[in-house]
Every structure is written in C-alpha cells, then in structure tokens.
Enzyme design. Sequence first.
Site, PDB file in Angstrom:
ATOM      1  N   ARG A  95      20.158  -0.357  18.421  1.00 46.66           N
ATOM      2  CA  ARG A  95      18.908  -0.393  19.181  1.00 46.66           C
ATOM      3  C   ARG A  95      19.103  -0.393  20.711  1.00 46.66           C
ATOM      4  O   ARG A  95      18.390   0.322  21.417  1.00 46.66           O
ATOM      5  CB  ARG A  95      18.036  -1.577  18.754  1.00 46.66           C
ATOM      6  CG  ARG A  95      17.626  -1.534  17.277  1.00 46.66           C
ATOM      7  CD  ARG A  95      16.583  -2.576  16.910  1.00 46.66           C
ATOM      8  NE  ARG A  95      15.266  -2.207  17.391  1.00 46.66           N
ATOM      9  CZ  ARG A  95      14.676  -2.758  18.430  1.00 46.66           C
ATOM     10  NH1 ARG A  95      15.279  -3.724  19.092  1.00 46.66           N
ATOM     11  NH2 ARG A  95      13.497  -2.351  18.819  1.00 46.66           N
ATOM     12  N   TYR A 112      17.302   2.897  22.039  1.00 45.27           N
ATOM     13  CA  TYR A 112      15.971   2.660  22.616  1.00 45.27           C
ATOM     14  C   TYR A 112      16.032   1.845  23.908  1.00 45.27           C
ATOM     15  O   TYR A 112      14.994   1.382  24.377  1.00 45.27           O
ATOM     16  CB  TYR A 112      15.092   1.866  21.644  1.00 45.27           C
ATOM     17  CG  TYR A 112      15.067   2.377  20.232  1.00 45.27           C
ATOM     18  CD1 TYR A 112      14.573   3.638  19.931  1.00 45.27           C
ATOM     19  CD2 TYR A 112      15.531   1.578  19.184  1.00 45.27           C
ATOM     20  CE1 TYR A 112      14.545   4.093  18.622  1.00 45.27           C
ATOM     21  CE2 TYR A 112      15.502   2.019  17.880  1.00 45.27           C
ATOM     22  CZ  TYR A 112      15.008   3.275  17.606  1.00 45.27           C
ATOM     23  OH  TYR A 112      14.984   3.723  16.314  1.00 45.27           O
ATOM     24  N   CYS A 133      34.593   3.756  20.208  1.00 45.62           N
ATOM     25  CA  CYS A 133      35.235   4.561  21.251  1.00 45.62           C
ATOM     26  C   CYS A 133      34.229   5.424  22.001  1.00 45.62           C
ATOM     27  O   CYS A 133      34.244   6.656  21.889  1.00 45.62           O
ATOM     28  CB  CYS A 133      36.345   5.400  20.641  1.00 45.62           C
ATOM     29  SG  CYS A 133      37.655   4.347  20.018  1.00 45.62           S
ATOM     30  N   TYR A 191      15.734  -3.280  11.774  1.00 45.29           N
ATOM     31  CA  TYR A 191      16.394  -2.047  12.224  1.00 45.29           C
ATOM     32  C   TYR A 191      17.777  -2.341  12.811  1.00 45.29           C
ATOM     33  O   TYR A 191      18.201  -1.702  13.777  1.00 45.29           O
ATOM     34  CB  TYR A 191      15.499  -1.283  13.223  1.00 45.29           C
ATOM     35  CG  TYR A 191      14.107  -1.063  12.672  1.00 45.29           C
ATOM     36  CD1 TYR A 191      13.875  -0.080  11.709  1.00 45.29           C
ATOM     37  CD2 TYR A 191      13.028  -1.858  13.055  1.00 45.29           C
ATOM     38  CE1 TYR A 191      12.613   0.111  11.168  1.00 45.29           C
ATOM     39  CE2 TYR A 191      11.763  -1.684  12.517  1.00 45.29           C
ATOM     40  CZ  TYR A 191      11.561  -0.692  11.580  1.00 45.29           C
ATOM     41  OH  TYR A 191      10.320  -0.515  11.035  1.00 45.29           O
TER      42      TYR A 191
HETATM   43  N1  LLP Z   1       4.708   2.061   8.331  1.00 45.87           N
HETATM   44  C1  LLP Z   1       5.177   3.263   8.708  1.00 45.87           C
HETATM   45  C2  LLP Z   1       4.538   4.466   8.176  1.00 45.87           C
HETATM   46  C3  LLP Z   1       6.247   3.354   9.608  1.00 45.87           C
HETATM   47  O1  LLP Z   1       6.687   4.548   9.998  1.00 45.87           O
HETATM   48  C4  LLP Z   1       6.848   2.180  10.109  1.00 45.87           C
HETATM   49  C5  LLP Z   1       7.985   2.236  11.032  1.00 45.87           C
HETATM   50  C6  LLP Z   1       6.337   0.937   9.674  1.00 45.87           C
HETATM   51  C7  LLP Z   1       5.256   0.923   8.793  1.00 45.87           C
HETATM   52  C8  LLP Z   1       6.893  -0.384  10.150  1.00 45.87           C
HETATM   53  O2  LLP Z   1       6.767  -0.532  11.518  1.00 45.87           O
HETATM   54  P1  LLP Z   1       7.106  -1.944  12.223  1.00 45.87           P
HETATM   55  O3  LLP Z   1       6.112  -2.951  11.723  1.00 45.87           O
HETATM   56  O4  LLP Z   1       8.484  -2.310  11.834  1.00 45.87           O
HETATM   57  O5  LLP Z   1       6.993  -1.696  13.678  1.00 45.87           O
HETATM   58  N2  LLP Z   1      13.959   1.862  14.506  1.00 45.87           N
HETATM   59  C9  LLP Z   1      12.891   1.531  15.425  1.00 45.87           C
HETATM   60  C10 LLP Z   1      11.565   1.363  14.714  1.00 45.87           C
HETATM   61  C11 LLP Z   1      11.210   2.556  13.874  1.00 45.87           C
HETATM   62  C12 LLP Z   1       9.924   2.382  13.133  1.00 45.87           C
HETATM   63  C13 LLP Z   1       9.746   3.477  12.137  1.00 45.87           C
HETATM   64  N3  LLP Z   1       8.554   3.319  11.363  1.00 45.87           N
HETATM   65  C14 LLP Z   1      13.275   0.283  16.223  1.00 45.87           C
HETATM   66  O6  LLP Z   1      14.340  -0.261  15.994  1.00 45.87           O
HETATM   67  O7  LLP Z   1      12.530  -0.123  17.095  1.00 45.87           O
END
Ligand code: LLP
Length: 423
Positions: free
Chosen positions: A317, A321, A347, A376
Amino acid sequence: MLPASLNSPATFTNGAYTIQGLNLADLCEKFGTPFYLYDLDYCVGRYRFLHDLFDLPNVRLHYAVKANNNPHLLLALKESGACLDVVSPSEVALALALGFDPSRLLYTANNMTDAEIRLIRDQGLLLNIDSLTGLRRYAKLYPNTELCLRFNSDVVAGEHEKVMTGGDKTKFGIRLEKVDEVLDIVHASGLKIVGVHEHTGSGITDPNQFIQGMKNLLTIVTPARFPDLRFIDFGGGFKVPYRPDEKRIDYVAFGQKVSAMLRAFFADFGRELALYFEPGKFIVAEGGLLMVQVNSLIENKTRLIAGTDSGFGHLVRPVLYNAYHHILNVSNPKGAAKTYDICGNICETGDLFAEDRGMPEIREGDYLALLNAGAYGYSMASDYNLRPKPAEVVVQNGKAFLSRKPHTPQEIVSNVLLQSGLK
Ligand code: LLP
C-alpha cells in the site's frame, strides 16, 4: 513521541505495547517476524458496530473478502452472521469450503468470461453484473433467472485515485442513464432483477459523498422498473483513519441519516427492501498489524535508513497508493525521537514503508509494528524476489495462534518446478 491515538487494538500499558494483554515484542519472539497479526475479536466488534448502526428491519453486511481472506477471520465473521462480497472463483471456493451457504455470497467480479459466469452461477450464487455487454451475455446464458445489477454512482470519491470507482474514469458499473436499455434486455430475456448495487470507492473521505452515491442510485429505482427487487446494495468504502491525528468519521450520525433517508424511500417505493453494504477496510484495517524486525541501520549521507525483514512484497500500500501506515517501535517505545526511512529487503529503491518518519530511536534487532495493515495487506502480498509471503498470527479470546504458515523456500521452488512441468 507516543502517538495520541493508535487507531488499533494495540494499547500502551505499563511501558509496553500489548493486544488483549499480550506483549507485542513477546509475540515477535515467539512467532518470528515477519508476520501479520490480527485481533479477531476487534474485527468482529467492528462488524457488529457497523451492522447495528442502521435502524432498519433488514440489514446485511457482505464483508469484502478481497480486503483480507484469512480463514480464521472469515470463520469468526461467519459465526457473527456476516455475508460475503466475493470477486473471483477462488474466493468463492474458499467461502464454500469454510461452510458459507451460497445464499450468503454475492459475486461482483468484473470483465467475466462466459466460463466464469457459468462456473459461479452453477454453484448457486447470485451474480452482480456491471456492464451492458456482461448483461447481454448473462441473459443469453441464463434467461429467466435472478440477477443483481451494478450501476455507476457517478460520484468520484475515495482515498486515492486508484480506488475511486464512480464517474467516467472507471470500468465499473452501468451508467444510470442507460437504465431503459438495461430494462429492454431484462424484459426480452425474462430476467428478474432482485438487487441493484453501486460502490463509489474505497476510503470515502466525506460521508456526504457516500450518501450522494446512494441518492444517485435511488433516482432510478422505482417499482415499475424493478418489480422483483429485494435489496439495494451500496457497496463498501467506509473510511478508517490511518494517521494518528486523523479525525474519525461519525458513523453513528451517518447511520441515522441513512436510516431516515431509506425509510422515506421505502415509503415511496411502497414496500421495504433489504439494505446491503460491503465493508472491507472498516472491518479489518485497524484490527491488523504487520510485525517486522530491523536488521540493518544504514547511514547514507543525508538519510538514516532502517532495513527490515519484510518489504513491499508483504505490504504494497505505501508504494502503490502512497498510503500512510503508522509505525511503532515496540522494542524501544520511549527512545529519543529520530528520523528514518524505513524499508524492506526487496531489490528496488522504491521498497519503502515510510520516508522521513519521526519515531523513537531504532536499534538493530528492534521490532516494529506497522498499524492499519489488516486490510489489503496480506491479500495483496506477492512472492516477488521469490521471498515468501509472511505468516499470519491471530489473537482471539486472549490467546495467540499461528493461523497461516509462510511457504518455505523449498515449497516455493517445488511449486515453480511443478508449475513448469520440471518436477
Ligand atoms: N465492494 C466492492 C464492489 C469493491 O470493489 C470494494 C473494494 C469493496 C466493496 C470494499 O471496499 P472497502 O470497504 O474495503 O473500502 N487495495 C485498495 C482498496 C481497493 C478496494 C477495491 N474494492 C487499498 O489498499 O486501499
């Protein structure tokens, strides 16, 4: 130098960081770093808190498995009554193997092949289709069946541009103005639309943007258009604070606002519908820590660099990001303040957890805890450089146990050879 707020199940008591009374430095000695540490009771508490926020008769939380697929976490959430948001055949297989009934899963993948549609549908899951082309293909394969449709909320929000899913710079969701085109396909194929869905983004910074996305979806939801509707799903995106000084969103007020808005909507609609959300981060981000050990202190003219036994293969992350993860020195919490770049063993120069980070003096051998790593973190980990993903340790009812072992180098090599037909 101790942070005002930890945003974590970890507390600082009697000169040491602990979780459920367990000393974090002792856990590092016991299990060996690097490992993710999850407080399952904390995560379940987050699930219950969110579920109970809404004063409506039928609320379902579909926990987003993509945030963290640890099996003990999934089992704890299952016991608490959680449903799941699943997005790939393997997430489905894992959920079913852990005993989730298909009726508790909603499948929201994107860019699905026909084979994937068939595979999921034939296991009894409801699909959430997010494009006109997907809808046309689904209608041909499974006419006269039930389906959920994902629309684009047309609100651009989220904590980083890579995780914003509304508006026209994204592949997700059918545009709201296409609803009549959607209904032509639905009527011609006898589909029953039992759910409508939108997900605006991850880490939505302003709850009003969340509510705007909900309102936008509701503009197209009428009983004439959707006579078979049973639920409305407003996705995930509940933001949690990552920085110690970040203000927490008042979700109690959000829950009251949303409940009032939906009660009014159901009155207009003529009947009550179920309300679904799909939280990921809100349930697991703060409940997880990445525990690492510093093995090298490197002075490079202007910088003091602390090298750890982990890296962006474990927590990507910060690199992907520019995400901030607060870092505790659990071995020297009261050390004099110094400034470090904190990096891993991958590396690449970009392999940084933090840059110019003020924290208590780090000595070689010190254990560090990266906070807010439950969402994540492991689920986006890779074995880049052929270094294994870390272990996962779980704390539940005051006890810690090894939940998932890391692969050994021998297992990694044996997999490479097997996959290549060389063994
Ligand atoms: N529902 C759908 C359709 C989604 O695409 C996602 C996340 C969620 C629910 C859950 O979202 P949350 O409540 O976790 O924000 N890897 C990124 C976040 C990617 C989110 C992808 N979709 C990070 O580390 O910030």
